[in-house]
Design a protein around this motif. Structure first.
Motif, PDB file in Angstrom:
ATOM      1  N   GLY A 267       0.791  -1.224   0.000  1.00 24.23           N
ATOM      2  CA  GLY A 267       0.000   0.000   0.000  1.00 24.23           C
ATOM      3  C   GLY A 267       0.826   1.278   0.000  1.00 24.23           C
ATOM      4  N   MET A 268       2.140   1.165   0.275  1.00 24.30           N
ATOM      5  CA  MET A 268       2.980   2.363   0.352  1.00 24.30           C
ATOM      6  C   MET A 268       4.193   2.282  -0.574  1.00 24.30           C
ATOM      7  SD  MET A 268       2.911   3.008   4.484  1.00 24.30           S
ATOM      8  CE  MET A 268       1.353   3.006   5.388  1.00 24.30           C
ATOM      9  N   ALA A 269       5.028   1.236  -0.419  1.00 28.13           N
ATOM     10  CA  ALA A 269       6.268   1.153  -1.200  1.00 28.13           C
ATOM     11  C   ALA A 269       6.008   0.879  -2.676  1.00 28.13           C
ATOM     12  CB  ALA A 269       7.173   0.076  -0.608  1.00 28.13           C
ATOM     13  N   VAL A 270       5.184  -0.126  -2.979  1.00 27.20           N
ATOM     14  CA  VAL A 270       4.934  -0.490  -4.380  1.00 27.20           C
ATOM     15  C   VAL A 270       4.301   0.661  -5.169  1.00 27.20           C
ATOM     16  CG1 VAL A 270       3.608  -2.015  -5.900  1.00 27.20           C
ATOM     17  CG2 VAL A 270       4.867  -2.971  -3.968  1.00 27.20           C
ATOM     18  N   PRO A 271       3.294   1.388  -4.640  1.00 26.20           N
ATOM     19  CA  PRO A 271       2.766   2.534  -5.391  1.00 26.20           C
ATOM     20  C   PRO A 271       3.826   3.592  -5.698  1.00 26.20           C
ATOM     21  CG  PRO A 271       1.226   1.920  -3.673  1.00 26.20           C
ATOM     22  CD  PRO A 271       2.465   1.116  -3.438  1.00 26.20           C
ATOM     23  N   LEU A 272       4.794   3.780  -4.802  1.00 22.40           N
ATOM     24  CA  LEU A 272       5.868   4.725  -5.089  1.00 22.40           C
ATOM     25  C   LEU A 272       6.703   4.265  -6.277  1.00 22.40           C
ATOM     26  CD1 LEU A 272       7.382   5.944  -1.681  1.00 22.40           C
ATOM     27  CD2 LEU A 272       6.547   7.365  -3.539  1.00 22.40           C
ATOM     28  N   ILE A 273       7.015   2.973  -6.312  1.00 19.99           N
ATOM     29  CA  ILE A 273       7.805   2.419  -7.415  1.00 19.99           C
ATOM     30  C   ILE A 273       7.060   2.566  -8.741  1.00 19.99           C
ATOM     31  CG2 ILE A 273       8.844   0.308  -8.343  1.00 19.99           C
ATOM     32  CD1 ILE A 273      10.342   1.450  -5.982  1.00 19.99           C
ATOM     33  N   PHE A 274       5.750   2.423  -8.700  1.00 24.17           N
ATOM     34  CA  PHE A 274       4.962   2.483  -9.929  1.00 24.17           C
ATOM     35  C   PHE A 274       4.572   3.906 -10.317  1.00 24.17           C
ATOM     36  CE2 PHE A 274       4.613  -2.041  -9.421  1.00 24.17           C
ATOM     37  CZ  PHE A 274       4.388  -2.512 -10.711  1.00 24.17           C
ATOM     38  N   PHE A 275       4.869   4.874  -9.484  1.00 23.56           N
ATOM     39  CA  PHE A 275       4.487   6.243  -9.823  1.00 23.56           C
ATOM     40  C   PHE A 275       5.064   6.714 -11.161  1.00 23.56           C
ATOM     41  CE2 PHE A 275       5.139  10.840  -9.749  1.00 23.56           C
ATOM     42  CZ  PHE A 275       3.851  11.280  -9.504  1.00 23.56           C
ATOM     43  N   PRO A 276       6.371   6.486 -11.444  1.00 25.20           N
ATOM     44  CA  PRO A 276       6.906   6.949 -12.734  1.00 25.20           C
ATOM     45  C   PRO A 276       6.353   6.210 -13.949  1.00 25.20           C
ATOM     46  CG  PRO A 276       8.670   6.584 -11.124  1.00 25.20           C
ATOM     47  CD  PRO A 276       7.435   5.968 -10.576  1.00 25.20           C
ATOM     48  N   GLY A 320      16.793   6.014 -13.860  1.00 25.01           N
ATOM     49  CA  GLY A 320      16.625   7.233 -13.074  1.00 25.01           C
ATOM     50  C   GLY A 320      15.790   6.996 -11.828  1.00 25.01           C
ATOM     51  N   ALA A 321      14.704   6.219 -11.997  1.00 28.34           N
ATOM     52  CA  ALA A 321      13.854   5.902 -10.842  1.00 28.34           C
ATOM     53  C   ALA A 321      14.622   5.056  -9.832  1.00 28.34           C
ATOM     54  CB  ALA A 321      12.602   5.177 -11.312  1.00 28.34           C
ATOM     55  N   ALA A 322      15.414   4.109 -10.314  1.00 26.81           N
ATOM     56  CA  ALA A 322      16.199   3.262  -9.411  1.00 26.81           C
ATOM     57  C   ALA A 322      17.155   4.100  -8.572  1.00 26.81           C
ATOM     58  CB  ALA A 322      16.968   2.215 -10.217  1.00 26.81           C
ATOM     59  N   LEU A 345      11.891   0.080  -0.145  1.00 27.44           N
ATOM     60  CA  LEU A 345      12.052   0.946  -1.313  1.00 27.44           C
ATOM     61  C   LEU A 345      13.382   0.702  -2.012  1.00 27.44           C
ATOM     62  CD1 LEU A 345      10.635   4.500  -0.493  1.00 27.44           C
ATOM     63  CD2 LEU A 345       9.862   2.889  -2.222  1.00 27.44           C
ATOM     64  N   GLN A 346      14.445   0.476  -1.248  1.00 27.40           N
ATOM     65  CA  GLN A 346      15.745   0.208  -1.854  1.00 27.40           C
ATOM     66  C   GLN A 346      15.714  -1.069  -2.685  1.00 27.40           C
ATOM     67  OE1 GLN A 346      18.596   0.303   1.405  1.00 27.40           O
ATOM     68  NE2 GLN A 346      19.418   2.235   0.651  1.00 27.40           N
ATOM     69  N   LEU A 347      15.160  -2.117  -2.120  1.00 24.99           N
ATOM     70  CA  LEU A 347      15.107  -3.397  -2.828  1.00 24.99           C
ATOM     71  C   LEU A 347      14.206  -3.311  -4.058  1.00 24.99           C
ATOM     72  CD1 LEU A 347      14.885  -5.800   0.249  1.00 24.99           C
ATOM     73  CD2 LEU A 347      16.875  -5.331  -1.173  1.00 24.99           C
ATOM     74  N   LEU A 348      13.056  -2.663  -3.905  1.00 25.99           N
ATOM     75  CA  LEU A 348      12.151  -2.510  -5.038  1.00 25.99           C
ATOM     76  C   LEU A 348      12.729  -1.577  -6.093  1.00 25.99           C
ATOM     77  CD1 LEU A 348       8.739  -2.219  -3.145  1.00 25.99           C
ATOM     78  CD2 LEU A 348       9.474  -4.123  -4.572  1.00 25.99           C
ATOM     79  N   GLY A 349      13.510  -0.577  -5.658  1.00 26.46           N
ATOM     80  CA  GLY A 349      14.114   0.359  -6.602  1.00 26.46           C
ATOM     81  C   GLY A 349      15.018  -0.337  -7.601  1.00 26.46           C
ATOM     82  N   VAL A 350      15.747  -1.361  -7.158  1.00 29.47           N
ATOM     83  CA  VAL A 350      16.607  -2.129  -8.065  1.00 29.47           C
ATOM     84  C   VAL A 350      15.782  -2.777  -9.181  1.00 29.47           C
ATOM     85  CG1 VAL A 350      18.192  -4.089  -8.192  1.00 29.47           C
ATOM     86  CG2 VAL A 350      18.292  -2.531  -6.246  1.00 29.47           C
ATOM     87  N   ILE A 470      15.768  15.676  -5.268  1.00 29.04           N
ATOM     88  CA  ILE A 470      15.221  14.992  -6.436  1.00 29.04           C
ATOM     89  C   ILE A 470      15.448  15.815  -7.700  1.00 29.04           C
ATOM     90  CG2 ILE A 470      13.071  14.237  -7.536  1.00 29.04           C
ATOM     91  CD1 ILE A 470      12.080  13.468  -4.736  1.00 29.04           C
ATOM     92  N   VAL A 471      15.258  17.125  -7.586  1.00 22.53           N
ATOM     93  CA  VAL A 471      15.495  18.002  -8.742  1.00 22.53           C
ATOM     94  C   VAL A 471      16.959  17.922  -9.176  1.00 22.53           C
ATOM     95  CG1 VAL A 471      15.545  20.400  -9.522  1.00 22.53           C
ATOM     96  CG2 VAL A 471      13.599  19.571  -8.181  1.00 22.53           C
ATOM     97  N   VAL A 472      17.876  17.955  -8.215  1.00 19.29           N
ATOM     98  CA  VAL A 472      19.306  17.863  -8.528  1.00 19.29           C
ATOM     99  C   VAL A 472      19.626  16.523  -9.180  1.00 19.29           C
ATOM    100  CG1 VAL A 472      21.625  17.739  -7.523  1.00 19.29           C
ATOM    101  CG2 VAL A 472      20.006  19.478  -6.731  1.00 19.29           C
ATOM    102  N   LEU A 473      19.090  15.456  -8.600  1.00 21.90           N
ATOM    103  CA  LEU A 473      19.352  14.114  -9.134  1.00 21.90           C
ATOM    104  C   LEU A 473      18.947  14.008 -10.599  1.00 21.90           C
ATOM    105  CD1 LEU A 473      18.704  10.763  -7.301  1.00 21.90           C
ATOM    106  CD2 LEU A 473      18.059  11.012  -9.681  1.00 21.90           C
ATOM    107  N   PHE A 474      17.728  14.421 -10.910  1.00 19.07           N
ATOM    108  CA  PHE A 474      17.248  14.255 -12.281  1.00 19.07           C
ATOM    109  C   PHE A 474      17.865  15.263 -13.244  1.00 19.07           C
ATOM    110  CE2 PHE A 474      13.829  11.828 -10.183  1.00 19.07           C
ATOM    111  CZ  PHE A 474      13.952  10.661 -10.932  1.00 19.07           C
ATOM    112  N   ALA A 475      18.274  16.424 -12.742  1.00 18.36           N
ATOM    113  CA  ALA A 475      18.982  17.378 -13.604  1.00 18.36           C
ATOM    114  C   ALA A 475      20.324  16.799 -14.034  1.00 18.36           C
ATOM    115  CB  ALA A 475      19.177  18.702 -12.876  1.00 18.36           C
ATOM    116  N   VAL A 476      21.061  16.228 -13.074  1.00 21.24           N
ATOM    117  CA  VAL A 476      22.354  15.609 -13.395  1.00 21.24           C
ATOM    118  C   VAL A 476      22.146  14.398 -14.304  1.00 21.24           C
ATOM    119  CG1 VAL A 476      24.372  14.419 -12.442  1.00 21.24           C
ATOM    120  CG2 VAL A 476      23.415  16.408 -11.259  1.00 21.24           C
TER     121      VAL A 476
END
Length: 500
Positions: A267-276, A320-322, A345-350, A470-476
């Motif tokens: 209900g929390m981690a998986v929806p974050l992973i699927f947001f992008p 980028g999401a990972a 989130l770390q494990l799902l991010g991979v 997050i802005v810095v990460l995606f800009a780079v």
């Protein structure tokens, strides 16, 4: 349009989930997520296969100018799915207590299940009509509908929460389900009115060249394997969702702790992973009619180009999401939910690049008519995940479930790439679509993490600091993608020019 609607809907959905998680806590979210596979199963049985079928067949008949066949296919699909919806309503309403007692082993789900049953007929008919618009590549109506139905759901929960939530978790879950039913009723009404207006304005009136029997045969030949695929997937997901809390108890957690952990990941981690995936889901949906039209006209070069570009885009987005979820997992969990979901989130991010690539390949394979192959892949994937859940979770906890999911994705992606190669050649250079994005994502993540630790978090606070990081990460990351030639500046400028 679908991308914009998807992004808006995901943002609204996160606002909704944050509100719900604060309202009912991790255990309440776990109870709500326990019910969702029933909703997914009903969708799978009544309309999932018909949605893609209507989309694909509409695209084919439109290419041939057979508007009468399009209308007949839609009407037959709506009748079939609505009847299935009513049958499922009766089955779930009268069987909710048995299901709660013997399958979920939690009687608190009875009331939410009975309420949920009333939304099935509206869901079925509305889904078919949205497939019709996607087949015509008229994204405006499904896009607007997608945003409005999310708003309807949020309004209903906000209005009813104060009356129901204080009565207990059973009633809190019931409020969320009432919102789903209201959303489906609104969605059906909006799509039906839009269909009538659209058909009148476009004058898509022509005598069908296919008989009712021929039309039914075309629909069922494609819808049945698709439905079988969705139903099997939903059933296996339901088994997973019931099995995970039970196996977590064998790992050593109490019943309350197990359902809370289940709520945090699903209900929390998986929806974050699927947001992008809002962009990728829109692309996958539109790939079905586009690939179907190209295949019908023998334009395999177009299919090859769509496959190559789609998978490259999924890889770039996934890397980028990972980077985001691996380097800022703890901060995201606390900033959004105020819950410790960092390790999940770390494990799902991979897994993000693999999840995103599988979404694109699903669209290509559906457009090529490989429904039985997709069905087989779904069985293989779920079998691997269930095996890890049953045998490994009691010893290693949730990380074992996540590893099983990752392994299933790798297997399915390998099989899908081989299958697509049988139809068309596509260009996927390893360095260009994997090594360079991975290096760029790692560099962006490290730099953003360093700045976050030394500047942003202390000076700006948690939430603002995370947003700036997050802005810095995606800009780079985006700069590295351009500098290394993964995506050329010409392609980016061409995209903006087309949009303008």
């Amino acid at each position: 349009m679908l991308t914009a609607a998807g992004v808006i809907t995901r943002i609204l959905g996160f606002v909704y989930r944050i509100y719900m998680s604060n309202l009912v806590g991790a255990e309440g979210m776990g109870l709500y997520q326990l019910i969702m596979p029933v909703y997914a199963l009903a969708w799978s049985i009544s309309c999932a296969g018909f949605n893609t079928t209507v989309s694909k067949l509409t695209a084919q008949e439109r290419a041939r100018g057979e508007y009468g066949n399009m209308g007949r296919m839609l009407k037959q699909s709506v009748v079939i799915t609505t009847l299935l919806g009513f049958a499922l309503t009766a089955a779930l309403y009268f069987g909710a207590e048995l299901l709660a007692e013997y399958f979920f082993r939690d009687m608190r789900v009875v009331l939410p299940l009975q309420i949920l049953a009333f939304g099935f007929p509206f869901m079925a008919a509305g889904t078919c009509m949205r497939g019709y618009f996607i087949g015509l590549q008229e994204a405006k109506i499904p896009a607007v509908n997608q945003v409005l139905e999310q708003i309807v759901r949020m309004v209903i929960v906000y209005v009813l929460a104060a009356q129901f939530v204080p009565r207990g978790l059973e009633y809190a879950a019931a409020v969320a389900v009432i919102a789903i039913v209201g959303e489906e009723v609104f969605s059906f009404a909006f799509t039906f009115v839009s269909y009538k207006i659209f058909k009148k304005r476009r004058r898509l009136v022509k005598k069908p060249t296919l008989t009712s029997r021929q039309t039914l045969g075309l629909i069922m030949s494609m819808a049945l394997p698709l439905t079988g695929n969705r139903v099997a997937g939903s059933l296996l997901t339901a088994v997973e969702n019931v099995m995970i809390p039970a196996r977590l108890q064998q790992y050593g957690l109490s019943a309350s702790e197990a359902i809370s952990e289940f709520g945090r990941i699903t209900g929390m981690a998986v929806p974050l992973i699927f947001f992008p995936t809002a962009v990728l889901t829109a692309l996958s949906v539109t790939l079905v009619p586009a690939v179907a039209e190209a295949a019908a006209s023998g334009n395999y070069r177009r299919i090859s180009l769509a496959t190559s570009k789609g998978l490259l885009f999924a890889s770039v987005t996934g890397m980028g999401a990972a980077a985001l979820f691996v380097f800022f997992s703890h901060e995201l969990g606390m900033a959004i939910y105020n819950q410790p979901i960092g390790l999940m989130l770390q494990l799902l991010g991979v897994m993000a690049p693999f999840i995103y690539m599988s979404i694109i390949m699903s669209g290509v394979l559906n457009g090529l008519g490989c429904q039985l192959f997709i069905f087989r892949n779904a069985l293989i994937s779920s079998s691997i995940t269930i095996a890890f859940t049953f045998f490994a979770v009691p010893y290693f906890g949730l990380p074992a479930y996540i590893f099983g999911w990752l392994l299933s994705l790798v297997v399915v992606i390998a099989l899908s790439l081989h299958k697509i190669r049988q139809y068309v050649d596509y260009d996927l250079p390893l360095v260009g679509w994997l090594v360079k994005p991975l290096a760029g994502a790692a560099l962006a993540g490290v730099l953003a993490r360093v700045f976050a630790n030394r500047v942003f978090m202390d000076a700006l606070g948690l939430r603002v600091g995370v947003a700036v990081s997050i802005v810095v990460l995606f800009a780079v990351y985006f700069s590295m993608i351009l500098l290394t030639g993964v995506i050329s500046k010409r392609e980016v400028m061409g995209l903006f020019k087309r949009r303008l």
